[in-house]
Design a protein around this motif. Structure first.
Motif, short mmCIF file in Angstrom:
data_model
loop_
_atom_site.label_atom_id
_atom_site.label_comp_id
_atom_site.label_asym_id
_atom_site.label_seq_id
_atom_site.Cartn_x
_atom_site.Cartn_y
_atom_site.Cartn_z
N PHE A 1 1.01 -1.02 -0.16
CA PHE A 1 0.05 0.18 0.14
C PHE A 1 0.75 1.26 -0.05
N LEU A 2 2.07 1.29 0.78
CA LEU A 2 2.77 2.32 0.88
C LEU A 2 3.70 2.74 -0.50
N ILE A 3 4.01 1.42 -1.06
CA ILE A 3 4.75 1.65 -2.54
C ILE A 3 3.56 2.21 -3.32
N LEU A 4 2.29 1.68 -3.36
CA LEU A 4 1.39 2.26 -4.40
C LEU A 4 1.37 3.84 -3.81
N ALA A 5 1.26 4.33 -2.79
CA ALA A 5 0.87 5.41 -2.31
C ALA A 5 2.14 6.42 -2.71
N GLY A 6 3.25 5.91 -2.56
CA GLY A 6 4.49 6.76 -3.21
C GLY A 6 4.41 6.82 -4.92
N GLY A 7 4.04 5.81 -5.43
CA GLY A 7 3.65 5.86 -6.92
C GLY A 7 2.48 7.26 -7.19
N ILE A 8 1.57 7.07 -6.63
CA ILE A 8 0.58 8.04 -6.62
C ILE A 8 1.17 9.29 -6.30
N VAL A 9 1.85 9.66 -5.48
CA VAL A 9 2.59 11.08 -5.45
C VAL A 9 3.42 11.17 -6.50
N ARG A 10 4.15 10.28 -7.01
CA ARG A 10 4.96 10.45 -8.05
C ARG A 10 4.10 11.23 -9.32
N LEU A 11 2.97 10.08 -9.43
CA LEU A 11 2.11 10.71 -10.40
C LEU A 11 1.51 12.38 -10.43
N ILE A 12 1.15 12.47 -9.18
CA ILE A 12 0.77 13.88 -8.89
C ILE A 12 1.57 15.04 -9.07
N ALA A 13 3.06 14.50 -8.80
CA ALA A 13 4.04 15.52 -9.09
C ALA A 13 4.20 15.81 -10.26
N VAL A 14 4.09 14.66 -11.28
CA VAL A 14 4.39 14.96 -12.75
C VAL A 14 3.30 15.86 -13.34
N CYS A 15 1.84 15.53 -12.74
CA CYS A 15 0.95 16.14 -13.39
C CYS A 15 0.80 17.62 -13.09
N ASP A 16 1.26 17.81 -11.80
CA ASP A 16 1.32 19.25 -11.18
C ASP A 16 2.19 20.06 -11.74
N SER A 17 3.60 19.56 -11.90
CA SER A 17 4.51 20.17 -12.52
C SER A 17 4.32 20.63 -14.12
N ALA A 18 3.51 19.52 -14.77
CA ALA A 18 3.12 19.93 -16.22
C ALA A 18 2.17 21.03 -16.19
N TYR A 19 1.36 20.88 -15.42
CA TYR A 19 0.08 22.20 -15.17
C TYR A 19 0.75 23.53 -14.70
N LEU A 20 1.78 23.36 -13.80
CA LEU A 20 2.48 24.78 -13.44
C LEU A 20 3.18 25.37 -14.64
#
Length: 315
Positions: free
Chosen positions: A70-89
């Motif tokens: 679950f924690l590994i999955l959570a880390g992957g979600i954080v990475r995905l959010i970071a990618v999408c957010d940085s692209a948006y910025l």
């Protein structure tokens, strides 16, 4: 004109922001001028790793593996959010972006080295001390483990205890220490083991079996050397452990596989494959030295067949 060139040069690019975030979550935000947001995302990305290490120091229970996934999955979600957010910025940052003091390639490299350098050894640490993923290519533990199943072994399971009857072990192949194999513990130190007419005797007592229907193998049927594996399926009861075994039909020129009684020595355990007639195990190489055990197979994270088997491996 020169000012316009500088402004265009300072423009934040979507591909660059996304790439930075893939390299290290939060770095894309730093690239886009959002230092605090980048540090928060980087912290959230590293937090699961710290929690996993802490959990494995705290407990050896099988549920730790599930929490780890679950924690590994959570880390992957954080990475995905970071990618999408940085692209948006990057997309919404104007062409007249004013460079910050930290918008410098040298700063980016130092940021990566400082943050990731501290966690560089965490992956090998987790693999050596906490858990490790394995692919099982053979059918010796069928029907519980299907060829090409992907499992996770809990490498801290025996930090404070010895293997128990019914455990599925991953250990070093006695004939080739470069290879790992998986088998089931049927007896521990001090127990006697004997096989007569395909019946397993532990401490001179025949283990009870309950015959299971052939439908038990529905959705996980396999072939051996191009031929469907056929045999009788049982649930074997060994102390507090219950697990499925299969007695594959042997060629007519082979007799029942018997094994003369032995006593399992100290610091060893006796292992068998669940596919009893098609397994290379302690009947061939003797009891397994506990020091060669790499971990207990606790979790099936990528079933080769039938995804209903996903999850904790039951005894």
């Amino acid at each position: 004109m020169d000012a316009d060139k500088v402004i265009l040069k300072n423009k934040r690019h979507i591909w660059a922001a996304a790439m930075f975030s893939l390299i290290m979550p939060g770095l894309g935000q730093v690239y886009c001028g959002k230092l605090k947001r980048g540090l928060v995302l980087n912290f959230l990305n590293l937090l699961p790793l710290a929690l996993i290490i802490w959990l494995f120091h705290l407990s050896t229970a099988p549920i730790v593996i599930q929490i780890t996934l679950f924690l590994i999955l959570a880390g992957g979600i954080v990475r995905l959010i970071a990618v999408c957010d940085s692209a948006y910025l990057a997309k919404h940052t104007g062409v007249n972006y004013q460079l910050k003091d930290y918008n410098n390639p040298i700063v980016y490299i130092l940021f990566i080295l400082i943050v990731n350098g501290g966690s560089a050894g965490s992956g090998p640490y987790l693999r050596d001390q906490a858990c490790e993923a394995f692919i099982v290519p053979a059918a010796s533990c069928y029907p519980n483990i299907v060829p090409n199943d992907r499992i996770i072994a809990n490498k801290s399971a025996y930090k404070n205890m010895d293997p128990q009857t019914g455990d599925l072990l991953v250990f070093l192949n006695p004939a080739n220490r470069q290879v790992n194999i998986i088998k089931r513990v049927v007896a521990i130190a001090g127990d006697t083991v004997e096989i007569k007419d395909d019946q397993l005797y532990i401490n001179d007592e025949k283990l009870q079996r309950r015959k299971l229907p052939q439908s038990t193998l529905d959705n996980i049927r396999i072939e051996i050397r191009g031929k469907p594996l056929d045999g009788e399926i049982f649930e074997e009861i060994n102390g507090n452990a219950k697990y499925k075994i299969i007695l594959a039909k042997l060629p007519h020129d082979k007799m029942s596989l018997n094994f003369a009684k032995i006593t399992v020595p100290d610091h060893h355990c006796f292992v068998l494959g669940d596919n009893r007639n098609l397994s290379w195990d302690s009947r061939n190489f003797g009891p397994v030295l506990l020091a060669t055990i790499k971990g207990r197979a606790d979790y099936l994270y990528y079933p080769a067949k039938d995804w209903s088997r996903f999850g904790k491996i039951n005894k």
